[in-house]
Motif scaffolding. Structure first.
Motif, PDB file in Angstrom:
ATOM      1  N   ALA A   1      16.314 -43.904  23.639  1.00  0.00           N
ATOM      2  CA  ALA A   1      17.671 -43.369  23.759  1.00  0.00           C
ATOM      3  C   ALA A   1      17.728 -42.099  24.599  1.00  0.00           C
ATOM      4  N   VAL A   2      16.689 -41.253  24.522  1.00  0.00           N
ATOM      5  CA  VAL A   2      16.718 -40.004  25.291  1.00  0.00           C
ATOM      6  C   VAL A   2      15.836 -40.057  26.524  1.00  0.00           C
ATOM      7  N   ASN A   3      14.819 -40.934  26.539  1.00  0.00           N
ATOM      8  CA  ASN A   3      13.948 -41.145  27.694  1.00  0.00           C
ATOM      9  C   ASN A   3      13.460 -39.836  28.322  1.00  0.00           C
ATOM     10  N   PRO A   4      12.608 -39.094  27.602  1.00  0.00           N
ATOM     11  CA  PRO A   4      12.140 -37.801  28.133  1.00  0.00           C
ATOM     12  C   PRO A   4      11.342 -37.937  29.429  1.00  0.00           C
ATOM     13  N   LEU A   5      11.339 -36.856  30.179  1.00  0.00           N
ATOM     14  CA  LEU A   5      10.569 -36.782  31.423  1.00  0.00           C
ATOM     15  C   LEU A   5       9.297 -35.990  31.188  1.00  0.00           C
ATOM     16  N   PRO A   6       8.262 -36.311  31.925  1.00  0.00           N
ATOM     17  CA  PRO A   6       8.155 -37.361  32.929  1.00  0.00           C
ATOM     18  C   PRO A   6       8.023 -38.744  32.275  1.00  0.00           C
ATOM     19  N   GLU A   7       8.400 -39.767  33.027  1.00  0.00           N
ATOM     20  CA  GLU A   7       8.396 -41.131  32.506  1.00  0.00           C
ATOM     21  C   GLU A   7       7.014 -41.554  32.018  1.00  0.00           C
ATOM     22  N   GLU A   8       5.967 -41.099  32.688  1.00  0.00           N
ATOM     23  CA  GLU A   8       4.610 -41.513  32.315  1.00  0.00           C
ATOM     24  C   GLU A   8       4.287 -41.154  30.869  1.00  0.00           C
ATOM     25  N   ILE A   9       4.655 -39.956  30.421  1.00  0.00           N
ATOM     26  CA  ILE A   9       4.338 -39.571  29.036  1.00  0.00           C
ATOM     27  C   ILE A   9       5.218 -40.346  28.061  1.00  0.00           C
ATOM     28  N   THR A  10       6.424 -40.701  28.466  1.00  0.00           N
ATOM     29  CA  THR A  10       7.272 -41.526  27.605  1.00  0.00           C
ATOM     30  C   THR A  10       6.611 -42.882  27.383  1.00  0.00           C
ATOM     31  N   HIS A  11       6.049 -43.468  28.436  1.00  0.00           N
ATOM     32  CA  HIS A  11       5.336 -44.744  28.303  1.00  0.00           C
ATOM     33  C   HIS A  11       4.114 -44.589  27.392  1.00  0.00           C
TER      34      HIS A  11
END
Length: 144
Positions: A119-129
């Motif tokens: 829902a919030v999709n924090p940056l950077p995308e790599e750490i979210t993954h």
């Protein structure tokens, strides 16, 4: 090359603290508490604890290094998993909060779930993954 440190701050309520950034002309986005390692910091871990104190007037306990990456500016960013039991965003002292050109900073507390993370999709995308994968595998304790 500059080094940066970020904290994945897990609270006793099984939530994660994220900084919501609101800047004119840009959609709001979320980032992890942290910042640059300064020459005066003895270690990256000391830098992270300083950043937590400055940005959210909190005291954290570092559990472990979770991930590192190179950002688009060529800086190495280190993401640490950490416990936090006390913080007071009203008492923040970081220099970025004194600048008018940096937009707004808001502290959000979100559940430590894949749904809330999406829902919030924090940056950077790599750490979210990395966090999604860790949650799916059970590698990331939901309570520290």
């Amino acid at each position: 090359m500059k080094q940066r440190v970020r904290a994945i701050l897990i609270t006793p309520d099984n939530t994660m603290l994220l900084m919501k950034r609101i800047r004119p002309g840009t959609d709001p986005y979320w980032v992890f508490v942290g910042g640059g390692v300064e020459d005066s910091d003895a270690t990256r871990e000391d830098a992270l604890l300083r950043e937590v104190r400055e940005e959210i007037a909190g005291e954290a306990e570092i559990v472990r290094l979770l991930h590192q990456l190179e950002n688009p500016m060529g800086e190495t960013e280190y993401f640490y998993l950490a416990r936090i039991t006390q913080w007071n965003f009203d008492d923040k002292t970081g220099p970025e909060f004194q600048r008018d050109d940096r937009g707004e900073y808001l502290l959000d507390e979100i559940p430590l779930t894949n749904e809330a993370l999406t829902a919030v999709n924090p940056l950077p995308e790599e750490i979210t993954h990395v966090l999604h994968t860790a949650l799916e595998r059970g590698d990331l304790p939901t309570t520290l």
